[in-house]
Structure formats: structure tokens, C-alpha cells
Scaffold this motif. Sequence first.
Motif, PDB file in Angstrom:
ATOM      1  N   PHE A 162     -91.213 -12.822  -0.845  1.00  0.00           N
ATOM      2  CA  PHE A 162     -92.082 -13.237   0.253  1.00  0.00           C
ATOM      3  C   PHE A 162     -91.778 -14.674   0.664  1.00  0.00           C
ATOM      4  O   PHE A 162     -91.854 -15.009   1.850  1.00  0.00           O
ATOM      5  N   LEU A 165     -88.821 -14.340   2.835  1.00  0.00           N
ATOM      6  CA  LEU A 165     -89.177 -13.656   4.080  1.00  0.00           C
ATOM      7  C   LEU A 165     -89.919 -14.588   5.028  1.00  0.00           C
ATOM      8  O   LEU A 165     -89.563 -14.736   6.195  1.00  0.00           O
TER       9      LEU A 165
ATOM     10  N   HIS B 119     -86.979 -10.251   8.799  1.00  0.00           N
ATOM     11  CA  HIS B 119     -88.124 -11.076   9.156  1.00  0.00           C
ATOM     12  C   HIS B 119     -88.454 -11.042  10.638  1.00  0.00           C
ATOM     13  O   HIS B 119     -89.290 -11.801  11.108  1.00  0.00           O
ATOM     14  N   ALA B 161     -89.320  -7.488   2.445  1.00  0.00           N
ATOM     15  CA  ALA B 161     -88.977  -8.641   1.617  1.00  0.00           C
ATOM     16  C   ALA B 161     -88.126  -8.232   0.420  1.00  0.00           C
ATOM     17  O   ALA B 161     -87.098  -8.856   0.135  1.00  0.00           O
TER      18      ALA B 161
END
Lengths: 239, 239
Positions: A162, A165, B119, B161
Motif C-alpha cells: 500500500f 501503491l 495505481h 497493490a
Amino acid sequence: MSERVVPPAARQRRRPTKQGVVLSAELIVDTALRLIEEHGADALSVRRLGRALGADPSSLYRYFRHTDDLMLAIADELIGRTLRVWRPTGDWRADLRELGLRMHAGALAHPRAAMLSAHRVTGRAHEIQAVEGIIGVLRRAGFPDPEAVRIYHAFVDQALAFGALDSAGTALPRAAREAEAEVWRDTYAHLPADTHPHIAATARHLVASMRSSSYPAALDLLLTAAQTRLDHLRAGTDG
Amino acid sequence: MSERVVPPAARQRRRPTKQGVVLSAELIVDTALRLIEEHGADALSVRRLGRALGADPSSLYRYFRHTDDLMLAIADELIGRTLRVWRPTGDWRADLRELGLRMHAGALAHPRAAMLSAHRVTGRAHEIQAVEGIIGVLRRAGFPDPEAVRIYHAFVDQALAFGALDSAGTALPRAAREAEAEVWRDTYAHLPADTHPHIAATARHLVASMRSSSYPAALDLLLTAAQTRLDHLRAGTDG
DNA sequence: CTTCACAGGTCAACGGTGTTGTCGTAAGGT
DNA sequence: ACCTTACGACAACACCGTTGACCTGTGAAG
């Protein structure tokens, strides 16, 4: 060329640049981090870094073999900074939540570095320290070893994934980032209910939710599941 | 310049390039995917893509405003391919598990593209279809709207992710990947118990676990937490 | 104090990148 | 058969990472 980069220990002739700056690996890393923070991720280039330092770009190659080398040094510095301020309290869930959020925040503060280093196993001191700390928290909480490792792995990868990302999101040029917000506001918020009933019904929540990172929610879900598992194990042992 | 890009519907003058290729947005996206797969992510540049297509690089700007635009088209194509084979059965947990694993597998099949596009919000047809499908599954399962959106967001981001994270791993040169495995086998597996008790106690499990992706475990944790939440909601409503 | 090897900063160049303004031409509608 | 114009080609711009050759001041040795 022969060998361009000299190990830090052997350095001694500290000759200043034309503009009077005395270079060092540390100064370069610090300046790079400052550059990323102040002017966005794409502000980091060898040439710009050289300019910011007051040195010729090619000078940096006396300290780092190539850009990737520099990025790893930056990443290493970041791990250190994140870990240095983590103080486990004994409440496993709160401790992991705290660490997860810190790792995520650390990544967002330095998007470019986070993206490049998320998937690397360094095996260096800081990393080992982190592994030991997290598994310790889980074992003390009562998770059996295989379970502790499973959750450790998911936890760390989730934080890194994350982090990368969301970093990628902030690393976008401002125009692209605004375009994304617009897509949610303009495209998704106006889909007709007869063709897209579920999006239409939840559009308001979608637009609001997509504005921010889902990491805190995902982290809480992971911790909740772990808690459930722990309760289950305890019930099995006690009863 | 004026307006360079013409909407696909309005295209009609299909003039071939000097080398006899008739361009189209589709052909360009397909070629880009092939290029990425065969020669790695850094093989994707406007100029190389032009060369691979047998066209001048600047011609691509008649189809995509800039590279980012092209990336979004590539991402959407990947989403479409993943979605095309997903058939929800009505069991929300099994359906989401299936879709999550498929998305992850899809990312691993095109590592470089996954890394570059994970993303981005495309706002294009396939993506919208995916959003509608997932939120539909959650609402039919009984999640109230805000909850459904929260879980949707966490679910999608987590799949993307981890897809990107694990893709980054496989995209490393073979030597680097082996070096990472070695770090776990050699460094972590041999840390003394008195300085690193928790790593020492779980070393066996660690080495085994780190060999594979933690995504399936993380996905199950997320679904377990969602299930818990749903049970909780039902109990509150029924009792 | 002087000498002098060489670390390390600088310069110029190479081949790459995304992107744009301009131009010619052939395709399609009439 | 003509005219318009879509669209592919070209050339140029400003940037990028990286390298080899050069030159100079530093710091240690005598």
C-alpha cells in the motif's frame, strides 16, 4: 574509468566543488530527500541533484555507482528513521496498527524511494530489527509460530504494497492526479441507475472514499481478522 | 497543434504508414503489451513502440494525448481480460476470493504493465464494469452501502497493490531474486537465539513463508474480517 | 618546506527520452 | 476528377543517465 566509487572509509581528500560545497554520501542522500520532499518525486534526477548540491552531475558518480545505488541508500535511511521512533507498548493490536501507519506515512513522505525499495529484501540491520520486533509482538500476543509468521508476512507486505501503491499516486504529475479525481466526480457519479444500479446507489460514498487511501481500512480489516483468529484459538485452548 | 487526437468513432482515413502498417488504438495497445512482456518495462517508450509498430513515434500522438494516456489504455485492457473470465456464482465470499486471485494472477502474467498501471484510475469501460460487479456482490451479500464501498476500496487496492508488489519481485533479474532468497536462508535462518529469539524460534516457518506471495493469506484475512462484520450486522438486525 | 601522486571535481559528448510545430500526401466525399 | 483534411513523417527542443578524458588542489612523505 577503472574504479570510480571509493568506499566511504577510505575517503580523505575533501576537495570542495567549484561552488564551495564539500560533498559526502550523507550530504547527497539528505539533499536528495529534501529535493523529493520539496519539489515532488520527479524533481529527482542526477542533473537536478547536482545543481541543488552546487556540483557537476558527474561528481555524484564518485559516491554512487548509478542512480539505483543512490535510491537504495535513500531507502535504507528511511527504514532507519521509521523504526527509530517505534515504541511497542505491549498491546499487540495497537502496536501493529501504529507501526503499519508509520510505515505507510514514511512511504508517502518519500514516494519515489518507497516505490523503488518496497520489494527489496535488504537483510541489513534495520530490517532484521523490524522482523524481530513484529514477530515478537505477535508471539507475545499468543499466536502460535506458523500463525505468527503468516500474519507477519501479510502485515509487512500489506504495509509495503500500500505504501508503494499510494506513493505512486502522489508521485503523479499534479495534472494527472486532478484528472483522476475528476473521473470519480464526473464519470462515476453520473452513471445512470438502470445500467449501473450499484454504482449509482453508492456514488456518494464512492466519491468520498476514493479521495483517500484505503490503507487504514485494509489494515484494520487485517488486524480484525487476526483478532478473530486469536479469540478462536483461545476458545479452543480454554474450553 | 489544435486538436491532435481524434475520437476512435470519427476515424476513417486509414492511411498506412510508410512501412505499410495501418495504425489503430487497439493495435498500439496490443503492441505495447507485447513489447513490455518480451523486453521488460523499460522497453516501453514512445520511440521504441513506434519502431516496433513500423511508424514514426509522433504518429502515436494522433491516438493518445501522451504516454500516460497510453498507460491507462493498457491498464484497462488488462482489467478487461481479467474480468472477461469471471463468473459470479452468488456466494459473495467465494466470488471475491476468486476475483482477487484472478486479478493477482493477471498482474503476475504482465508484471511490468501491472507495476506501471496499478495505481491509475482509468474511468474506462472495463474498469467501470468491474466496479459495478464488485459493489453488486457486496450489496447483494447484505453490506450496507458505506460498508460495501469501504470493503470494495480495500479489496481492489489490496489486489492491485499486492499485484504490483509481487510483480516487482518477479521483474528483478534472476541473480537479484536468488540473492534475496539467500538472504532468508543464510542470514535470517542463522541468527542466534540470544540476540534474536523470535526470529530464531520461527526461522523454519519464515524461510518457507517468504518463498511465496502472502497475497492469498492477506486476501483471506480481509474476507474473514468482512464476514465477521457481516455476522455482527446480521446479529444486530435480527436480535 | 617542498614535492608530487592521485582523489575527486569538471567538461564534453553520446545516445536515449517525451513532446510539438510544420508539412506533404493520399484517402474519401462530392 | 476535384478538394478538403486526416494523419503520417520530419525535424527540432529540452531533458535525461552515464562515461572517458582532463586538470587541479590536497595531504602525506621526505
